[in-house]
Design a protein around this motif. Structure first.
Motif, PDB file in Angstrom:
ATOM      1  N   ASN A   1      -2.335   7.786  -4.072  1.00 25.88           N
ATOM      2  CA  ASN A   1      -1.682   7.328  -2.847  1.00 25.88           C
ATOM      3  C   ASN A   1      -1.623   8.451  -1.812  1.00 25.88           C
ATOM      4  OD1 ASN A   1      -0.161   6.047  -0.906  1.00 25.88           O
ATOM      5  ND2 ASN A   1       1.304   5.185  -2.368  1.00 25.88           N
ATOM      6  N   GLU A   2      -2.515   8.395  -0.833  1.00 25.53           N
ATOM      7  CA  GLU A   2      -2.532   9.369   0.260  1.00 25.53           C
ATOM      8  C   GLU A   2      -1.715   8.880   1.455  1.00 25.53           C
ATOM      9  OE1 GLU A   2      -4.087  12.352   0.545  1.00 25.53           O
ATOM     10  OE2 GLU A   2      -4.940  12.365  -1.471  1.00 25.53           O
ATOM     11  N   ILE A   3      -1.325   7.618   1.462  1.00 26.21           N
ATOM     12  CA  ILE A   3      -0.612   7.040   2.604  1.00 26.21           C
ATOM     13  C   ILE A   3       0.855   7.440   2.604  1.00 26.21           C
ATOM     14  CG2 ILE A   3       0.212   4.852   3.568  1.00 26.21           C
ATOM     15  CD1 ILE A   3      -2.471   3.631   2.917  1.00 26.21           C
ATOM     16  N   LYS A   4       1.512   7.374   1.453  1.00 25.23           N
ATOM     17  CA  LYS A   4       2.941   7.639   1.398  1.00 25.23           C
ATOM     18  C   LYS A   4       3.317   9.033   1.898  1.00 25.23           C
ATOM     19  CE  LYS A   4       7.034   7.108  -1.511  1.00 25.23           C
ATOM     20  NZ  LYS A   4       7.665   8.366  -1.057  1.00 25.23           N
ATOM     21  N   PRO A   5       2.601  10.120   1.504  1.00 19.62           N
ATOM     22  CA  PRO A   5       2.974  11.436   2.051  1.00 19.62           C
ATOM     23  C   PRO A   5       2.880  11.510   3.566  1.00 19.62           C
ATOM     24  CG  PRO A   5       1.541  11.690   0.143  1.00 19.62           C
ATOM     25  CD  PRO A   5       1.542  10.241   0.484  1.00 19.62           C
ATOM     26  N   ILE A   6       1.920  10.795   4.156  1.00 19.72           N
ATOM     27  CA  ILE A   6       1.793  10.800   5.618  1.00 19.72           C
ATOM     28  C   ILE A   6       2.995  10.108   6.246  1.00 19.72           C
ATOM     29  CG2 ILE A   6       0.437   9.883   7.540  1.00 19.72           C
ATOM     30  CD1 ILE A   6      -2.059  10.364   5.833  1.00 19.72           C
ATOM     31  N   ILE A   7       3.393   8.961   5.689  1.00 17.65           N
ATOM     32  CA  ILE A   7       4.574   8.253   6.205  1.00 17.65           C
ATOM     33  C   ILE A   7       5.821   9.109   5.990  1.00 17.65           C
ATOM     34  CG2 ILE A   7       5.990   6.184   5.985  1.00 17.65           C
ATOM     35  CD1 ILE A   7       3.231   5.752   7.237  1.00 17.65           C
ATOM     36  N   ASP A   8       5.923   9.743   4.827  1.00 15.56           N
ATOM     37  CA  ASP A   8       7.082  10.598   4.556  1.00 15.56           C
ATOM     38  C   ASP A   8       7.145  11.759   5.539  1.00 15.56           C
ATOM     39  OD1 ASP A   8       7.798   8.992   2.474  1.00 15.56           O
ATOM     40  OD2 ASP A   8       6.943  10.263   0.907  1.00 15.56           O
TER      41      ASP A   8
ATOM     42  N   GLY B   1       0.027  -9.094  20.753  1.00 17.61           N
ATOM     43  CA  GLY B   1       1.437  -8.938  20.421  1.00 17.61           C
ATOM     44  C   GLY B   1       1.717  -8.581  18.985  1.00 17.61           C
ATOM     45  N   GLU B   2       0.709  -8.548  18.121  1.00 15.19           N
ATOM     46  CA  GLU B   2       0.948  -8.254  16.697  1.00 15.19           C
ATOM     47  C   GLU B   2       1.246  -6.769  16.504  1.00 15.19           C
ATOM     48  OE1 GLU B   2      -1.274  -8.227  12.336  1.00 15.19           O
ATOM     49  OE2 GLU B   2      -2.253  -9.182  14.058  1.00 15.19           O
ATOM     50  N   PRO B   3       2.350  -6.429  15.845  1.00 15.85           N
ATOM     51  CA  PRO B   3       2.656  -5.017  15.572  1.00 15.85           C
ATOM     52  C   PRO B   3       1.761  -4.480  14.456  1.00 15.85           C
ATOM     53  CG  PRO B   3       4.640  -6.399  15.507  1.00 15.85           C
ATOM     54  CD  PRO B   3       3.474  -7.313  15.455  1.00 15.85           C
ATOM     55  N   TYR B   4       1.510  -3.191  14.517  1.00 17.56           N
ATOM     56  CA  TYR B   4       0.798  -2.517  13.429  1.00 17.56           C
ATOM     57  C   TYR B   4       1.186  -1.046  13.445  1.00 17.56           C
ATOM     58  CZ  TYR B   4      -2.546  -0.615  16.843  1.00 17.56           C
ATOM     59  OH  TYR B   4      -3.127   0.051  17.893  1.00 17.56           O
ATOM     60  N   SER B   5       0.847  -0.350  12.370  1.00 18.18           N
ATOM     61  CA  SER B   5       1.235   1.052  12.252  1.00 18.18           C
ATOM     62  C   SER B   5       0.056   1.868  11.741  1.00 18.18           C
ATOM     63  CB  SER B   5       2.419   1.211  11.293  1.00 18.18           C
ATOM     64  OG  SER B   5       2.001   0.971   9.961  1.00 18.18           O
ATOM     65  N   ILE B   6       0.314   3.127  11.434  1.00 18.99           N
ATOM     66  CA  ILE B   6      -0.728   4.003  10.900  1.00 18.99           C
ATOM     67  C   ILE B   6      -1.253   3.480   9.564  1.00 18.99           C
ATOM     68  CG2 ILE B   6      -1.110   6.320   9.949  1.00 18.99           C
ATOM     69  CD1 ILE B   6       0.686   7.413  12.107  1.00 18.99           C
ATOM     70  N   VAL B   7      -0.382   2.843   8.777  1.00 19.02           N
ATOM     71  CA  VAL B   7      -0.798   2.336   7.461  1.00 19.02           C
ATOM     72  C   VAL B   7      -1.973   1.384   7.604  1.00 19.02           C
ATOM     73  CG1 VAL B   7      -0.073   0.978   5.465  1.00 19.02           C
ATOM     74  CG2 VAL B   7       1.489   2.647   6.471  1.00 19.02           C
TER      75      VAL B   7
ATOM     76  N   PHE C   1       0.831  -1.205   0.000  1.00 22.41           N
ATOM     77  CA  PHE C   1       0.000   0.000   0.000  1.00 22.41           C
ATOM     78  C   PHE C   1       0.859   1.246   0.000  1.00 22.41           C
ATOM     79  CE2 PHE C   1      -3.919  -2.143   0.333  1.00 22.41           C
ATOM     80  CZ  PHE C   1      -4.931  -1.202   0.235  1.00 22.41           C
ATOM     81  N   LYS C   2       1.930   1.271   0.803  1.00 26.53           N
ATOM     82  CA  LYS C   2       2.803   2.446   0.827  1.00 26.53           C
ATOM     83  C   LYS C   2       3.476   2.647  -0.525  1.00 26.53           C
ATOM     84  CE  LYS C   2       7.012   2.771   2.111  1.00 26.53           C
ATOM     85  NZ  LYS C   2       8.322   2.757   2.772  1.00 26.53           N
ATOM     86  N   GLU C   3       3.776   1.550  -1.211  1.00 26.45           N
ATOM     87  CA  GLU C   3       4.467   1.617  -2.500  1.00 26.45           C
ATOM     88  C   GLU C   3       3.508   1.818  -3.669  1.00 26.45           C
ATOM     89  OE1 GLU C   3       6.399  -2.095  -2.270  1.00 26.45           O
ATOM     90  OE2 GLU C   3       7.799  -1.463  -0.706  1.00 26.45           O
ATOM     91  N   GLY C   4       2.192   1.911  -3.392  1.00 29.99           N
ATOM     92  CA  GLY C   4       1.229   2.201  -4.457  1.00 29.99           C
ATOM     93  C   GLY C   4       0.591   0.984  -5.078  1.00 29.99           C
TER      94      GLY C   4
ATOM     95  N   GLN D   1       7.209   2.524  10.629  1.00 33.32           N
ATOM     96  CA  GLN D   1       6.061   3.346  10.260  1.00 33.32           C
ATOM     97  C   GLN D   1       5.195   2.656   9.224  1.00 33.32           C
ATOM     98  OE1 GLN D   1       5.759   5.781  12.371  1.00 33.32           O
ATOM     99  NE2 GLN D   1       7.782   5.081  12.990  1.00 33.32           N
ATOM    100  N   THR D   2       5.772   1.753   8.453  1.00 31.26           N
ATOM    101  CA  THR D   2       5.013   1.084   7.393  1.00 31.26           C
ATOM    102  C   THR D   2       4.231  -0.110   7.926  1.00 31.26           C
ATOM    103  OG1 THR D   2       6.690   1.759   5.784  1.00 31.26           O
ATOM    104  CG2 THR D   2       5.159   0.028   5.120  1.00 31.26           C
ATOM    105  N   CYS D   3       4.917  -0.994   8.655  1.00 33.46           N
ATOM    106  CA  CYS D   3       4.247  -2.229   9.095  1.00 33.46           C
ATOM    107  C   CYS D   3       4.121  -2.346  10.610  1.00 33.46           C
ATOM    108  CB  CYS D   3       4.979  -3.455   8.550  1.00 33.46           C
ATOM    109  SG  CYS D   3       6.605  -3.741   9.286  1.00 33.46           S
ATOM    110  N   GLY D   4       4.714  -1.407  11.359  1.00 34.23           N
ATOM    111  CA  GLY D   4       4.595  -1.436  12.810  1.00 34.23           C
ATOM    112  C   GLY D   4       5.776  -2.035  13.528  1.00 34.23           C
TER     113      GLY D   4
END
Length: 626
Positions: free
Chosen positions: A70-77, A320-326, A45-48, A132-135
């Motif tokens: 892609n609205e996700i990548k600018p937020i991560i950037d 215990g599963e990691p996650y992020s904003i994505v 998703f981050k890569e489009g 930030q991408t996968c947590g």
């Protein structure tokens, strides 16, 4: 001999089974299985890559474009950019403040030297972006050696999809509750054979026994061989082994000594007060599997008895599963893509509604309707209508705008923080809104601080174990200035015997406490806006806190220049004022502080009294002669 070989073989087989069970427990556990699947999708998703193959096929059959906005990548950037602007450093402070100050500086400078030599700035950046991408991100802290066999501490970012920790671990620090951590990495067959030449036959045999159909780089479960690219996946397992120790404490011994039960019985005869203390400890070990073959098994080379992998978690679920904003943004992102695709499709197509027999050729009608200047002919007397779908397209665009607005609400990254136009016009208001964004993202950076502290602890432990020789090293600060430090045997001994706290400071990247004080004082004086005379008075203090050579002599010279001139000695004079010339009267008047009198005397230029008397006598004599 044969029984011994059988016994050893059985032991190795048991170890292979144990290591495989640990790896499979991590890979097949629902928590990490879910993370692997979600994390792979997060990266896409981050890569489009935001449409599935099935969705693209469906859209193709409709003649609809698979658009991606892609609205996700600018937020991560933006979050990564915020991280790049933060200037932090790992410093060490001993418990004895005055005594350990020099060692604090040297140890902190050595940690900075290690980070600069390992390109830690970039390695940590890769780890942070993974988080930030996968947590979840990961840093490996290990030892390596230079050509001259001097130790070198390596700080390296590890692909988060290569790490498989104990799924039952819930603590941020794996060392607290994890029994094992696995790393599975693809390597070429040639490299595997070069690393373990004694297992060449087993590696080549495994190459042909478990071919991989999908050559994806992702960690597909149960795939260990990629025959097409001639790669093999080695499974590296770091695990804790329970070790029981019996330590005897006796006056007959100089220090507590580990011994067996039989030896303790003998000691008891010499010292009836002797005590045997039994403890259970965890000893770190490492094994590497190539299929069913154990290619390496040894105790950890590190005395710190910790995992060499340091995690960075952004957020974690209770399981215990990691996650992020994505993960939270994918649903609105999918809605944005689908609504834009639908709106474009509606705007680019027309719908014709007509009675049977109204047109002679339906295919020709389709072609003409697709043209901007198409000519459509239908039979008179029949009902024929063209729908432009504009209302439907507008509704899709409005809903898409709502989805876009939800991206900032969900992520907490406002339009002001993204430098987008907003209703706020005040500079102070914009700054406050940006500060609110930083408050929302504060937990992300707080977890990064925890990771840095764990990295600092591992650096400290490796320095104590492997740095055994004196050396001169240099560091470069943010001002591009290089300073040299000496690591002497006395300092090394003190470091090994002392207790140091690892502290993460968000401060200028200075290398000593003195420079830190100098920078703090400079910012303080700058902020106060002191008058020039006060700044000049503080100049000797700045010089003493700086790194100038011969700074003490320079400071003393400045202090001497700032001293007031000595007071003039008091004088007692007896003067006949009328006998003085005008210049003399003016000089004495100025010395006494009578400036007006001095000006008056210079103006009228009265001669001394004796000259006036002489002139008068001459005039009288002349008059008498006449």
């Amino acid at each position: 001999m044969e029984n011994g070989m059988t016994k050893n073989k059985t032991k190795d087989e048991e170890l292979v089974t144990s290591l495989k069970d640990k790896f499979n427990a991590a890979v097949e556990h629902e928590t990490w299985k879910s993370f692997t699947s979600n994390a792979t999708n997060d990266f896409e998703f981050k890569e489009g890559i935001q449409w599935t193959a099935e969705e693209i096929e469906t859209l193709k059959s409709r003649g609809q474009a698979a658009t991606v906005e892609n609205e996700i990548k600018p937020i991560i950037d933006r979050i990564v950019g915020q991280y790049k602007t933060m200037k932090t450093r790992i410093i060490f402070k001993g418990r004895n403040v005055g005594q350990d100050e020099t060692n604090n500086d040297t140890l902190s400078a050595l940690a900075l030297h290690i980070q600069q030599n390992s390109d830690y700035e970039f390695e940590e950046g890769d780890m942070f972006e993974d988080g930030q991408t996968c947590g979840f991100g990961c840093i490996e802290v290990r030892i390596d050696y230079e050509k001259d066999l001097s130790p070198k501490i390596i700080l390296k970012a590890e692909n988060s999809l290569n790490i498989f920790p104990d799924p039952n671990s819930r603590n941020y620090d794996w060392n607290q509750d994890a029994d094992f951590v696995c790393r599975a990495k693809w390597v070429s067959f040639e490299r595997a054979v070069q690393l373990y030449p004694q297992h060449k036959e087993a590696i080549e045999g495994f190459q042909n026994s478990n071919p991989l159909v999908n050559a994806s780089q992702t960690m597909e479960r149960n795939n260990f061989v990629d025959a097409r690219l001639k790669r093999i996946r080695l499974i590296e397992v770091w695990y804790k082994e329970v070790v029981r120790r019996k330590v005897a404490i006796s006056a007959a011994l100089q220090s507590p000594t580990e011994m067996s039960d039989s030896d303790f019985k003998k000691l008891k005869m010499l010292d009836p007060q002797a005590r045997l203390h039994e403890s259970v400890e965890n000893k770190m070990r490492m094994g590497i599997l190539c299929g069913e073959t154990l290619v390496e098994n040894k105790e950890s080379p590190y005395e710190h008895n910790l995992f060499p992998f340091v995690p960075y978690f952004v957020y974690r679920r209770k399981n215990g599963e990691p996650y992020s904003i994505v993960r939270m943004l994918k649903d609105p992102q999918m809605e944005i893509n689908k609504r834009r695709s639908k709106a474009l499709h509606l705007l680019s197509t027309n719908q014709a509604v007509f009675e049977e027999g109204a047109v002679s050729d339906k295919d020709e009608l389709k072609n003409e309707m697709a043209k901007p200047d198409g000519q459509i002919e239908f039979r008179k007397g029949f009902n024929f209508q063209i729908n432009k779908n504009i209302d439907l397209a507008v509704s899709q665009i409005n809903l898409q705008s709502e989805s876009k607005a939800s991206m900032s609400r969900i992520s907490g990254i406002s339009d002001e923080a993204m430098a987008r136009p907003s209703e706020m016009r005040s500079g102070i208001g914009l700054q406050r809104k940006q500060m609110m964004t930083e408050i929302i993202t504060a937990p992300i950076f707080d977890n990064l601080r925890r990771t840095r502290m764990m990295v600092g602890k591992l650096i400290f432990e490796l320095i104590k174990q492997f740095y055994n020789e004196e050396k001169i090293f240099s560091v470069t600060d943010d001002m591009k200035q290089t300073q040299n430090f000496a690591l002497t045997m006395d300092i090394l001994t003190t470091i090994r015997e002392g207790i140091y706290d690892v502290i993460i400071e968000e401060a200028p990247n200075t290398t000593t406490i003195q420079e830190e004080q100098f920078a703090y004082l400079a910012e303080l004086v700058k902020g106060l806006g002191l008058p020039p005379n006060v700044g000049v008075a503080l100049l000797p203090i700045f010089v003493r806190l700086s790194g100038l050579k011969n700074k003490d002599e320079v400071a003393k010279t400045l202090e001497q220049l700032q001293q007031s001139p000595p007071e003039k000695p008091k004088m007692s004079l007896s003067l006949n004022w009328s006998e003085l010339y005008a210049e003399e009267k003016a000089a004495f008047a100025k010395e006494l502080g009578y400036t007006d009198l001095a000006a008056f005397e210079m103006k009228i230029q009265r001669p001394p009294k004796h000259l006036v008397d002489t002139a008068s006598e001459v005039m009288l004599k002349g008059m008498q002669t006449d």
